[in-house]
Design a protein around this motif. Structure first.
Motif, PDB file in Angstrom:
ATOM      1  N   LYS A 163       0.844  -1.196   0.000  1.00  0.00           N
ATOM      2  CA  LYS A 163       0.000   0.000   0.000  1.00  0.00           C
ATOM      3  C   LYS A 163       0.880   1.248   0.000  1.00  0.00           C
ATOM      4  CE  LYS A 163      -3.733   0.280   2.471  1.00  0.00           C
ATOM      5  NZ  LYS A 163      -4.634   0.303   3.610  1.00  0.00           N
ATOM      6  N   GLU A 164       0.533   2.196  -0.852  1.00  0.00           N
ATOM      7  CA  GLU A 164       1.218   3.483  -0.852  1.00  0.00           C
ATOM      8  C   GLU A 164       0.835   4.237   0.413  1.00  0.00           C
ATOM      9  OE1 GLU A 164       3.439   5.537  -2.660  1.00  0.00           O
ATOM     10  OE2 GLU A 164       3.887   3.572  -3.427  1.00  0.00           O
ATOM     11  N   PRO A 165       1.787   4.869   1.069  1.00  0.00           N
ATOM     12  CA  PRO A 165       1.412   5.649   2.241  1.00  0.00           C
ATOM     13  C   PRO A 165       0.530   6.835   1.838  1.00  0.00           C
ATOM     14  CG  PRO A 165       3.754   5.926   1.739  1.00  0.00           C
ATOM     15  CD  PRO A 165       3.213   4.902   0.800  1.00  0.00           C
ATOM     16  N   GLN A 166      -0.399   7.132   2.694  1.00  0.00           N
ATOM     17  CA  GLN A 166      -1.328   8.234   2.449  1.00  0.00           C
ATOM     18  C   GLN A 166      -0.572   9.561   2.485  1.00  0.00           C
ATOM     19  OE1 GLN A 166      -4.518   8.176   5.257  1.00  0.00           O
ATOM     20  NE2 GLN A 166      -4.994  10.302   4.937  1.00  0.00           N
ATOM     21  N   ALA A 167      -0.901  10.451   1.571  1.00  0.00           N
ATOM     22  CA  ALA A 167      -0.256  11.759   1.541  1.00  0.00           C
ATOM     23  C   ALA A 167      -0.866  12.658   2.615  1.00  0.00           C
ATOM     24  CB  ALA A 167      -0.432  12.400   0.172  1.00  0.00           C
ATOM     25  N   PRO A 168      -0.033  13.346   3.390  1.00  0.00           N
ATOM     26  CA  PRO A 168      -0.568  14.249   4.416  1.00  0.00           C
ATOM     27  C   PRO A 168      -1.281  15.435   3.784  1.00  0.00           C
ATOM     28  CG  PRO A 168       1.820  14.434   4.281  1.00  0.00           C
ATOM     29  CD  PRO A 168       1.418  13.341   3.352  1.00  0.00           C
ATOM     30  N   GLN A 169      -2.312  15.946   4.474  1.00  0.00           N
ATOM     31  CA  GLN A 169      -3.080  17.086   3.985  1.00  0.00           C
ATOM     32  C   GLN A 169      -3.167  18.145   5.074  1.00  0.00           C
ATOM     33  OE1 GLN A 169      -6.913  15.504   3.011  1.00  0.00           O
ATOM     34  NE2 GLN A 169      -6.154  14.227   1.367  1.00  0.00           N
ATOM     35  N   LEU A 170      -3.323  19.401   4.664  1.00  0.00           N
ATOM     36  CA  LEU A 170      -3.526  20.477   5.634  1.00  0.00           C
ATOM     37  C   LEU A 170      -4.766  20.187   6.459  1.00  0.00           C
ATOM     38  CD1 LEU A 170      -2.813  23.763   3.642  1.00  0.00           C
ATOM     39  CD2 LEU A 170      -1.408  22.711   5.399  1.00  0.00           C
ATOM     40  N   GLY A 171      -4.672  20.397   7.753  1.00  0.00           N
ATOM     41  CA  GLY A 171      -5.813  20.196   8.636  1.00  0.00           C
ATOM     42  C   GLY A 171      -5.987  18.771   9.110  1.00  0.00           C
TER      43      GLY A 171
ATOM     44  N   ARG B 130       9.864  13.678  21.853  1.00  0.00           N
ATOM     45  CA  ARG B 130       9.425  14.137  23.166  1.00  0.00           C
ATOM     46  C   ARG B 130       7.912  14.104  23.326  1.00  0.00           C
ATOM     47  NH1 ARG B 130      12.052  19.571  24.463  1.00  0.00           N
ATOM     48  NH2 ARG B 130      13.781  18.169  24.836  1.00  0.00           N
ATOM     49  N   ASP B 131       7.196  14.386  22.231  1.00  0.00           N
ATOM     50  CA  ASP B 131       5.730  14.447  22.271  1.00  0.00           C
ATOM     51  C   ASP B 131       5.081  13.143  21.824  1.00  0.00           C
ATOM     52  OD1 ASP B 131       5.866  17.072  23.117  1.00  0.00           O
ATOM     53  OD2 ASP B 131       5.823  17.864  21.081  1.00  0.00           O
ATOM     54  N   GLU B 132       5.759  12.017  22.005  1.00  0.00           N
ATOM     55  CA  GLU B 132       5.238  10.722  21.569  1.00  0.00           C
ATOM     56  C   GLU B 132       3.855  10.460  22.160  1.00  0.00           C
ATOM     57  OE1 GLU B 132       6.467   6.022  21.907  1.00  0.00           O
ATOM     58  OE2 GLU B 132       8.013   7.551  22.090  1.00  0.00           O
ATOM     59  N   GLY B 133       2.919  10.074  21.277  1.00  0.00           N
ATOM     60  CA  GLY B 133       1.558   9.780  21.705  1.00  0.00           C
ATOM     61  C   GLY B 133       0.623  10.969  21.670  1.00  0.00           C
ATOM     62  N   LYS B 134       1.127  12.172  21.515  1.00  0.00           N
ATOM     63  CA  LYS B 134       0.298  13.376  21.496  1.00  0.00           C
ATOM     64  C   LYS B 134      -0.323  13.578  20.118  1.00  0.00           C
ATOM     65  CE  LYS B 134       1.760  15.517  25.439  1.00  0.00           C
ATOM     66  NZ  LYS B 134       1.682  14.721  26.546  1.00  0.00           N
ATOM     67  N   ILE B 135      -1.502  14.208  20.108  1.00  0.00           N
ATOM     68  CA  ILE B 135      -2.224  14.510  18.872  1.00  0.00           C
ATOM     69  C   ILE B 135      -1.893  15.947  18.458  1.00  0.00           C
ATOM     70  CG2 ILE B 135      -4.507  14.671  17.798  1.00  0.00           C
ATOM     71  CD1 ILE B 135      -3.937  11.871  18.762  1.00  0.00           C
ATOM     72  N   ALA B 136      -1.729  16.171  17.155  1.00  0.00           N
ATOM     73  CA  ALA B 136      -1.471  17.506  16.618  1.00  0.00           C
ATOM     74  C   ALA B 136      -2.166  17.622  15.261  1.00  0.00           C
ATOM     75  CB  ALA B 136       0.026  17.754  16.481  1.00  0.00           C
ATOM     76  N   VAL B 137      -2.091  18.815  14.666  1.00  0.00           N
ATOM     77  CA  VAL B 137      -2.726  19.085  13.373  1.00  0.00           C
ATOM     78  C   VAL B 137      -1.652  19.545  12.391  1.00  0.00           C
ATOM     79  CG1 VAL B 137      -4.474  20.449  12.172  1.00  0.00           C
ATOM     80  CG2 VAL B 137      -4.835  19.805  14.559  1.00  0.00           C
ATOM     81  N   ILE B 138      -1.726  19.076  11.152  1.00  0.00           N
ATOM     82  CA  ILE B 138      -0.791  19.516  10.119  1.00  0.00           C
ATOM     83  C   ILE B 138      -1.181  20.933   9.690  1.00  0.00           C
ATOM     84  CG2 ILE B 138       0.032  19.137   7.764  1.00  0.00           C
ATOM     85  CD1 ILE B 138      -0.360  16.143   8.228  1.00  0.00           C
ATOM     86  N   VAL B 139      -0.258  21.876   9.876  1.00  0.00           N
ATOM     87  CA  VAL B 139      -0.518  23.275   9.506  1.00  0.00           C
ATOM     88  C   VAL B 139       0.346  23.726   8.329  1.00  0.00           C
ATOM     89  CG1 VAL B 139      -1.338  23.939  11.794  1.00  0.00           C
ATOM     90  CG2 VAL B 139       1.090  24.159  11.263  1.00  0.00           C
ATOM     91  N   GLY B 140       1.221  22.840   7.854  1.00  0.00           N
ATOM     92  CA  GLY B 140       2.054  23.169   6.707  1.00  0.00           C
ATOM     93  C   GLY B 140       2.690  21.923   6.144  1.00  0.00           C
ATOM     94  N   ILE B 141       2.930  21.933   4.833  1.00  0.00           N
ATOM     95  CA  ILE B 141       3.579  20.805   4.176  1.00  0.00           C
ATOM     96  C   ILE B 141       4.804  21.357   3.459  1.00  0.00           C
ATOM     97  CG2 ILE B 141       3.354  19.005   2.432  1.00  0.00           C
ATOM     98  CD1 ILE B 141       0.332  18.985   3.062  1.00  0.00           C
TER      99      ILE B 141
END
Length: 105
Positions: free
Chosen positions: A4-12, A21-32
């Motif tokens: 399977k091709e890895p999914q491309a990241p998208q804004l948001g 350091r932040d292993e396990g934390k959730i975040a949002v992609i704000v830039g590519i």
């Protein structure tokens, strides 16, 4: 065997840190930056003005995408830290707790 091709990241898109350091934390992609690196922020510890540059291989791309964050980034090039926190909180609240998963609920 099909690879399977890895999914491309998208804004948001919401992501979970797998390394660092932040292993396990959730975040949002704000830039590519390119196909390998993205900028992430959570609106709390990591603000929009100081996003973290992260290798996509060190992130789990979650199936949740915040249209509100993506639209704001496309229209103005910025997003408020409150919107980032709201998107993450909404996702976390929609997930069943670990205790419920263990019990099979």
């Amino acid at each position: 065997m099909e690879v399977k091709e890895p999914q491309a990241p998208q804004l948001g898109q919401l992501v979970r840190n797998l390394r660092g350091r932040d292993e396990g934390k959730i975040a949002v992609i704000v830039g590519i930056q390119d196909e390998r690196f993205v900028l992430i922020a959570d609106g709390d510890k990591r603000k929009f003005d100081q996003p973290k540059k992260k290798n996509v291989l060190h992130l789990e791309l979650l199936p949740r995408h915040s249209e509100e964050v993506a639209d704001s980034l496309r229209e103005t090039g910025r997003v408020t830290n409150g919107k980032l926190r709201y998107a993450i909180t909404k996702y976390v609240e929609s997930q069943p707790t670990a205790e419920a998963q263990e019990k099979g609920e």
